[in-house]
Write an enzyme that holds these catalytic residues in place. Structure first.
Site, PDB file in Angstrom:
ATOM      1  N   CYS A  34      -4.719   2.527  -3.657  1.00 31.28           N
ATOM      2  CA  CYS A  34      -3.477   3.025  -3.043  1.00 31.28           C
ATOM      3  C   CYS A  34      -2.330   2.044  -3.289  1.00 31.28           C
ATOM      4  CB  CYS A  34      -3.635   3.270  -1.543  1.00 31.28           C
ATOM      5  SG  CYS A  34      -4.883   4.477  -1.151  1.00 31.28           S
ATOM      6  N   ASP A  80       3.159  -4.493   7.935  1.00 32.60           N
ATOM      7  CA  ASP A  80       1.910  -3.744   7.852  1.00 32.60           C
ATOM      8  C   ASP A  80       0.766  -4.741   8.065  1.00 32.60           C
ATOM      9  OD1 ASP A  80      -0.417  -2.547   7.046  1.00 32.60           O
ATOM     10  OD2 ASP A  80       0.380  -1.689   5.199  1.00 32.60           O
ATOM     11  N   LYS A 108     -10.479  -0.818  10.372  1.00 33.26           N
ATOM     12  CA  LYS A 108     -10.686  -2.017   9.543  1.00 33.26           C
ATOM     13  C   LYS A 108     -11.036  -3.223  10.414  1.00 33.26           C
ATOM     14  CE  LYS A 108      -7.349  -0.446   6.076  1.00 33.26           C
ATOM     15  NZ  LYS A 108      -8.160   0.154   5.017  1.00 33.26           N
ATOM     16  N   HIS A 149       0.877  -1.187   0.000  1.00 33.66           N
ATOM     17  CA  HIS A 149       0.000   0.000   0.000  1.00 33.66           C
ATOM     18  C   HIS A 149       0.907   1.227   0.000  1.00 33.66           C
ATOM     19  CE1 HIS A 149      -2.779   2.939   1.871  1.00 33.66           C
ATOM     20  NE2 HIS A 149      -3.764   2.133   1.550  1.00 33.66           N
ATOM     21  N   GLN A 171      -4.478  -5.320   7.019  1.00 36.03           N
ATOM     22  CA  GLN A 171      -5.486  -6.237   6.466  1.00 36.03           C
ATOM     23  C   GLN A 171      -5.419  -7.606   7.123  1.00 36.03           C
ATOM     24  OE1 GLN A 171      -7.810  -5.287   4.463  1.00 36.03           O
ATOM     25  NE2 GLN A 171      -7.035  -3.348   3.656  1.00 36.03           N
TER      26      GLN A 171
HETATM   27  N1  PLP Z   1      -1.807  -0.612   4.579  1.00 36.33           N
HETATM   28  C1  PLP Z   1      -2.767  -1.361   4.005  1.00 36.33           C
HETATM   29  C2  PLP Z   1      -2.416  -2.743   3.508  1.00 36.33           C
HETATM   30  C3  PLP Z   1      -4.063  -0.858   3.869  1.00 36.33           C
HETATM   31  O1  PLP Z   1      -5.012  -1.603   3.285  1.00 36.33           O
HETATM   32  C4  PLP Z   1      -4.349   0.445   4.355  1.00 36.33           C
HETATM   33  C5  PLP Z   1      -5.676   1.042   4.184  1.00 36.33           C
HETATM   34  O2  PLP Z   1      -6.360   0.791   3.211  1.00 36.33           O
HETATM   35  C6  PLP Z   1      -3.315   1.171   4.964  1.00 36.33           C
HETATM   36  C7  PLP Z   1      -2.053   0.607   5.053  1.00 36.33           C
HETATM   37  C8  PLP Z   1      -3.531   2.541   5.518  1.00 36.33           C
HETATM   38  O3  PLP Z   1      -4.374   2.501   6.612  1.00 36.33           O
HETATM   39  P1  PLP Z   1      -4.877   3.865   7.287  1.00 36.33           P
HETATM   40  O4  PLP Z   1      -5.377   4.723   6.142  1.00 36.33           O
HETATM   41  O5  PLP Z   1      -5.992   3.446   8.175  1.00 36.33           O
HETATM   42  O6  PLP Z   1      -3.745   4.486   7.983  1.00 36.33           O
END
Ligand code: PLP
Length: 418
Positions: A376, A212, A238, A135, A215
């Site tokens: 993203c 990270d 999430k 992401h 998910q």
């Molecule tokens: N990393 C992953 C794999 C994500 O799916 C997301 C959000 O869609 C993020 C990071 C970023 O999360 P946040 O916008 O809640 O900080």
């Protein structure tokens, strides 16, 4: 502070009644465009159960006060509930609560590592290893660090089925690599990466690992201690919690060495014009008034997921994924991105001849919410040579009937566009 020590995560015995579970989510009862809502955008954000909504409401109705400053009763109640949420979250991830920094979400958590750990340490010649499926939240902070330190970014490639190319990854872990930033579960492909094995390899080579978990934490029985990484980031919204909540877990030694990222109240022991003595970790990274109500809600979300049983959540979502994938494969002209057998309930797809935005808009007219776009993850879509995909992401509260409604809607849309 209430410290919780890591303990193994035990599966719960009886599977919940999923019909009754669904009734805990009031939003799922509504209609969209005159049709019953089918919410398949859970990887974007999850819906909230009544207990979470009630906890936030109760905070503002009964004990709204700032944390860690007021000695009055409301202040104590708010602080206890807020710190209680930290303890619950730590238990959920199987980490110590004094190693858990509460923050606004994964984006903030990764930036904290980038600015406090990487920026003071990395230099020209060093390499930051990321995967193709990250992401932007796990790419852009590293690019900012690279620009300022002279370090470079190296990309670990994937195979066409959306799995990490493990040989390439191991080969990429050369002595110049100081940090590996990797997603646990891909938000586009659903791929579940073998993070435990990867972190073990990285550790042998002295590479610091940032995982990270955005998910993963909502869908898998994540045991951060067992994974053996150095940093693990999660985002609360999430996992059925409120937006603006999340956490960074880090090894204590690393947290102690790291300078604060943001300065202000709450993160200090003593301030004079000659200088400041910072508070201990994790508080030295938590300047300013936090999202108190949000974290209290997140604590209740964690209770909720644990009560359902994460083993049952995982099994339920795998069952929905199998049904969804089987049906989707039968629709003519469909291309699915991410076909590894070990994946979460996230399905990106395209229908031949149709733009993903048109698909998503026409599905919405039938009450079906999916995401369309680049999710993203521009570099990943570049790999597949497509500008955008549609993404259906399922959660335990979705149903087999919703999958049937989705398929009927998709077939209608296909006929319209074809
Ligand atoms: N990393 C992953 C794999 C994500 O799916 C997301 C959000 O869609 C993020 C990071 C970023 O999360 P946040 O916008 O809640 O900080």
């Amino acid at each position: 502070m209430n410290l919780s020590s890591p303990r193994p995560i035990h599966p719960s015995a009886t599977a919940p009644d999923w019909e009754r579970v669904r009734a805990d989510f009031p939003l799922l009862m509504r209609e969209v465009n005159g049709k019953p809502l089918v919410y398949f955008d859970n990887a974007n954000t999850a819906q909230k159960p009544l207990s979470v909504i009630g906890a936030v409401d109760e905070f503002y109705r009964r004990y709204n006060a700032n944390v860690s400053r007021a000695v009055h009763a409301l202040g104590t109640e708010a602080t206890d509930a807020y710190e209680g949420a930290r303890t619950k979250l730590a238990r959920f991830l199987n980490v110590r609560s004094d190693e858990l920094v509460l923050c606004s979400g994964t984006t903030f958590a990764i930036n904290l590592v980038a600015y406090s750990w990487a920026l003071p340490r990395l230099k020209a010649g060093d390499v930051i290893l990321v995967s193709r499926m990250e992401h932007h939240a796990n790419i852009v902070p590293w690019q900012l660090v690279a620009q300022r330190t002279g370090a470079t970014i190296r990309v670990a490639e994937i195979s066409p089925d959306g799995s990490l190319d493990m040989d390439a990854l191991h080969a990429a872990m050369t002595p110049e690599v100081k940090l590996l930033a990797l997603t646990h579960v891909s938000n586009v492909l659903g791929t579940i990466n073998p993070v435990r094995e990867i972190c073990r390899e990285a550790r042998k080579r002295g590479i610091v690992t940032v995982i990270d978990g955005s998910q993963a934490a909502p869908h898998l029985s994540v045991d951060v201690t067992a994974i053996g990484c150095d940093f693990y980031a999660i985002t609360g919204h999430k996992m059925c919690g409120p937006t603006g909540t999340g956490a960074l877990w880090a090894r204590r030694e690393l947290l102690q060495e790291m300078p604060p990222f943001i300065g202000g109240g709450e993160m200090i022991k003593e301030v004079s014009f000659d200088g400041t003595v910072f508070n201990d970790a994790p508080h030295k990274f938590e300047a300013g008034t936090p999202n108190i109500a949000g974290f209290i809600g997140l604590g209740v979300a964690v209770d909720y997921l644990e009560e359902l049983g994460r083993n049952h959540i995982e099994a339920r979502e795998q069952e929905l994924l199998a049904h969804f994938t089987e049906e989707l494969q039968r629709v003519e002209g469909v291309r699915i991105f991410g076909t590894t057998p070990h994946k979460a309930a996230v399905v990106s797809f395209l229908v031949e001849g149709a733009h993903s935005h048109d698909l998503a808009t026409l599905l919405d007219l039938q009450g079906v919410a999916v995401r369309s776009g680049q999710h993203c993850a521009h570099p990943l879509l570049q790999y597949y040579g497509v500008a955008a995909t549609c993404r259906a992401s399922l959660a335990f509260y979705n149903t087999h009937e919703e999958i049937e409604s989705f398929m009927a809607a998709l077939k209608k849309v296909r006929a319209l566009l074809g």
